[in-house]
Motif scaffolding. Sequence first.
Motif, short mmCIF file in Angstrom:
data_model
loop_
_atom_site.label_atom_id
_atom_site.label_comp_id
_atom_site.label_asym_id
_atom_site.label_seq_id
_atom_site.Cartn_x
_atom_site.Cartn_y
_atom_site.Cartn_z
N THR A 59 -17.24 -7.72 64.27
CA THR A 59 -17.91 -7.46 65.55
C THR A 59 -18.42 -6.02 65.58
O THR A 59 -17.92 -5.16 64.85
CB THR A 59 -16.93 -7.65 66.73
OG1 THR A 59 -15.90 -6.65 66.64
CG2 THR A 59 -16.30 -9.04 66.71
N PRO A 60 -19.40 -5.77 66.44
CA PRO A 60 -19.87 -4.39 66.58
C PRO A 60 -18.73 -3.43 66.98
O PRO A 60 -18.68 -2.30 66.53
CB PRO A 60 -20.92 -4.48 67.68
CG PRO A 60 -21.42 -5.88 67.60
CD PRO A 60 -20.21 -6.70 67.21
N ARG A 61 -17.81 -3.92 67.77
CA ARG A 61 -16.68 -3.07 68.18
C ARG A 61 -15.83 -2.66 66.98
O ARG A 61 -15.34 -1.54 66.90
CB ARG A 61 -15.84 -3.81 69.22
CG ARG A 61 -14.68 -2.97 69.74
CD ARG A 61 -14.17 -3.52 71.04
NE ARG A 61 -13.12 -2.71 71.58
CZ ARG A 61 -13.29 -1.59 72.26
NH1 ARG A 61 -14.51 -1.15 72.47
NH2 ARG A 61 -12.28 -0.90 72.73
N MET A 62 -15.64 -3.58 66.04
CA MET A 62 -14.88 -3.25 64.83
C MET A 62 -15.56 -2.13 64.06
O MET A 62 -14.90 -1.22 63.55
CB MET A 62 -14.74 -4.49 63.93
CG MET A 62 -13.89 -5.59 64.49
SD MET A 62 -14.15 -7.09 63.54
CE MET A 62 -12.54 -7.32 62.86
N LEU A 63 -16.89 -2.21 63.96
CA LEU A 63 -17.63 -1.17 63.25
C LEU A 63 -17.54 0.17 63.98
O LEU A 63 -17.43 1.22 63.36
CB LEU A 63 -19.08 -1.59 63.05
CG LEU A 63 -19.29 -2.83 62.19
CD1 LEU A 63 -20.78 -3.13 62.05
CD2 LEU A 63 -18.65 -2.67 60.83
N ARG A 64 -17.59 0.12 65.30
CA ARG A 64 -17.47 1.35 66.10
C ARG A 64 -16.11 1.99 65.89
O ARG A 64 -15.99 3.19 65.70
CB ARG A 64 -17.72 1.01 67.57
CG ARG A 64 -17.62 2.17 68.52
CD ARG A 64 -17.82 1.66 69.94
NE ARG A 64 -17.53 2.67 70.91
CZ ARG A 64 -18.40 3.58 71.33
NH1 ARG A 64 -19.62 3.58 70.86
NH2 ARG A 64 -18.04 4.49 72.21
#
Length: 122
Positions: A59-64
């Motif tokens: 998810t984008p949150r994981m990358l953030r």
Amino acid sequence: MTAYDQYVMERMALPHGPDSDFVLVNLFAEPLGAPMTADSITELFGRLSKRAGLPRNVTPRMLRRAAGSNLADAAGGQDEIAALLDHARLSSAEPYLTPDPDRLRAAVDRVPSPRELAEGTR
């Protein structure tokens, strides 16, 4: 990475693609050249995760979170992490400040033992 490279090539080939400062923009859906919505990006990451055969969706949150942790591991300060991740409060960067286990081990190894101090070997 290959999928992102392909996206960039497709984006640059379209008249509206190179004009945006955003990383991910609408190439085929209106409004063309506008930033993708958060939901669209999450959907895209889900499709790419499946295509890559990953056991779970990235998810984008994981990358953030990974970016914040990498900044902390590279000795980024709390203020730098908060600014780069666009946090409204400095305290929001605290979860990223948990040190990498390898760095903790290296810190312990740098402390001389009492025997080394007594022998003057360090």
